[in-house]
Write a protein that holds these residues in place. Structure first.
Motif, mmCIF file in Angstrom:
data_model
loop_
_atom_site.group_PDB
_atom_site.id
_atom_site.type_symbol
_atom_site.label_atom_id
_atom_site.label_comp_id
_atom_site.label_asym_id
_atom_site.label_seq_id
_atom_site.Cartn_x
_atom_site.Cartn_y
_atom_site.Cartn_z
ATOM 1 N N TYR A 1 0.876 -0.500 0.171
ATOM 2 C CA TYR A 1 -0.103 0.035 0.032
ATOM 3 C C TYR A 1 1.120 1.475 -0.179
ATOM 4 C CZ TYR A 1 0.905 -0.392 4.876
ATOM 5 O OH TYR A 1 1.591 -0.691 6.295
ATOM 6 N N ARG A 2 -0.046 1.931 -0.121
ATOM 7 C CA ARG A 2 1.202 3.991 -0.496
ATOM 8 C C ARG A 2 0.248 4.093 1.131
ATOM 9 N NH1 ARG A 2 2.039 7.183 -5.013
ATOM 10 N NH2 ARG A 2 3.829 7.037 -4.181
ATOM 11 N N MET A 3 1.656 5.068 1.732
ATOM 12 C CA MET A 3 1.229 5.714 3.284
ATOM 13 C C MET A 3 1.390 6.678 3.047
ATOM 14 S SD MET A 3 2.773 4.084 6.637
ATOM 15 C CE MET A 3 4.773 3.933 6.480
ATOM 16 N N ALA B 1 5.275 12.700 2.737
ATOM 17 C CA ALA B 1 5.518 12.117 1.115
ATOM 18 C C ALA B 1 5.329 11.155 1.487
ATOM 19 C CB ALA B 1 7.294 12.006 1.399
ATOM 20 N N TRP B 2 4.359 10.483 -0.419
ATOM 21 C CA TRP B 2 3.536 8.984 -0.600
ATOM 22 C C TRP B 2 4.734 7.819 -0.139
ATOM 23 C CZ3 TRP B 2 -0.842 7.620 0.863
ATOM 24 C CH2 TRP B 2 -2.798 8.874 0.494
ATOM 25 N N ASN C 1 10.033 7.819 -4.170
ATOM 26 C CA ASN C 1 10.074 8.322 -5.277
ATOM 27 C C ASN C 1 10.764 6.884 -5.902
ATOM 28 O OD1 ASN C 1 8.418 10.127 -4.693
ATOM 29 N ND2 ASN C 1 10.100 11.281 -3.318
ATOM 30 N N GLY C 2 10.563 5.187 -5.531
ATOM 31 C CA GLY C 2 11.536 4.625 -6.600
ATOM 32 C C GLY C 2 12.930 4.199 -5.610
ATOM 33 N N SER C 3 12.687 4.870 -4.552
ATOM 34 C CA SER C 3 14.241 4.606 -4.243
ATOM 35 C C SER C 3 14.439 3.792 -3.039
ATOM 36 C CB SER C 3 15.198 5.416 -3.713
ATOM 37 O OG SER C 3 15.758 6.432 -4.571
#
Length: 284
Positions: A133-135, A199-200, A224-226
């Protein structure tokens, strides 16, 4: 920039019910914990993550979850509902006035993965499950000197201990986010919280359900992909009795001594539940 605060409708709670630390080498992991979806090698059997749960907040609402624990003590009726969908997101509000049935703490959480009005996913011994999930953690939701949990796995039932806890904890005065095996107090991973604020963040939690030393846990955080954390523990106990189910929300003690408690919220979106299936996968 942070998402806007949604307009609250005043609907009642009852009306809405319906770097890594402690990791082991990846080569030591069960295939279900180390392989991405659908990948096989000569050393591991073919298998895949099968999607079992993917609720839409806008259509399923809080019916996406097995149970809702929103101000169980009715301590702050003016703030209800504390948990509600906003577009494609689930929002959890926490006010300083809120109290759980144990008045030294606060709790607004949802449990489990409901697949219909009468069924929900059961995480059982020998199985491997994954939730992604995104938090969004705003800067108002701070780490504390006492417990602040934002995700748990537990055996269902009143008074049962957590199996794992994802927590916001101050360590030597520094705000961190961590994952632990609760009863054994085993740290799976930890990283600074400050870079995650406002931030997401993508969460990937995987668990092989096993008693004694038969369980495994992997915890991944990306922004952000990291990759910020990718930590694993094998040979651990991830089962108590009956079954395992996840919980999300804000559950925190009022015993913090850092002055970090304030009105806050937590946002979750793109919630998914997967089961690892060896060999050709069949979706029921």
């Amino acid at each position: 920039m942070p998402p806007p605060h949604p307009h609250r409708t005043g609907t009642s709670r009852r009306g809405l019910l319906g770097a890594a630390v402690g990791g082991l080498a990846a080569t030591a992991l069960p295939a279900s914990l180390q392989l991405p979806s659908g990948t096989a090698t000569a050393a591991t059997p073919a298998g895949s993550w099968v999607l079992r749960w993917s609720p839409s907040p806008s259509s399923a609402g809080l019916g996406a979850f097995e149970t809702i624990e929103d101000d169980r003590a009715d301590s702050h009726t003016g703030g209800q509902p504390h948990i509600y969908p906003v577009g494609d997101t689930f929002r959890f509000n926490m006010h300083l006035a809120d109290r759980d049935t144990s008045t030294d703490r606060q709790r607004h959480e949802v449990t489990g993965m409901r697949t219909s009005g009468s069924s929900y996913l059961r995480w059982l011994p020998g199985e491997t499950w994954r939730t992604t999930y995104r938090m969004y953690i705003p800067s108002s939701l701070k780490a504390t000197t006492s417990f602040t949990h934002i995700m748990q796995t537990k055996q269902p039932g009143t008074g049962t201990s957590p199996i794992t806890v994802m927590s916001l904890r101050r360590v030597n005065g520094v705000q961190t986010i961590e994952l632990k095996l609760f009863e054994a107090d085993i740290l799976v991973g930890r990283t600074d919280l400050a870079p995650l604020h406002n931030a997401w963040v993508d969460v990937d939690f995987r668990m092989k359900i096993g008693d004694g030393a038969a369980g495994s846990v992997r915890w991944i955080l990306r922004k952000n992909g990291s990759t910020l954390v990718d930590a694993t523990r094998t040979g651990v106990d991830t089962f108590l009795l009956d079954r395992v189910r996840p919980k999300w929300g804000i559950y925190r003690s009022l015993s913090d001594t850092s002055g970090s408690l304030q009105d806050c919220y937590l946002l979750l979106r793109n919630m998914r539940g997967y089961q690892w299936v060896d060999g050709p996968a069949t979706v029921n």
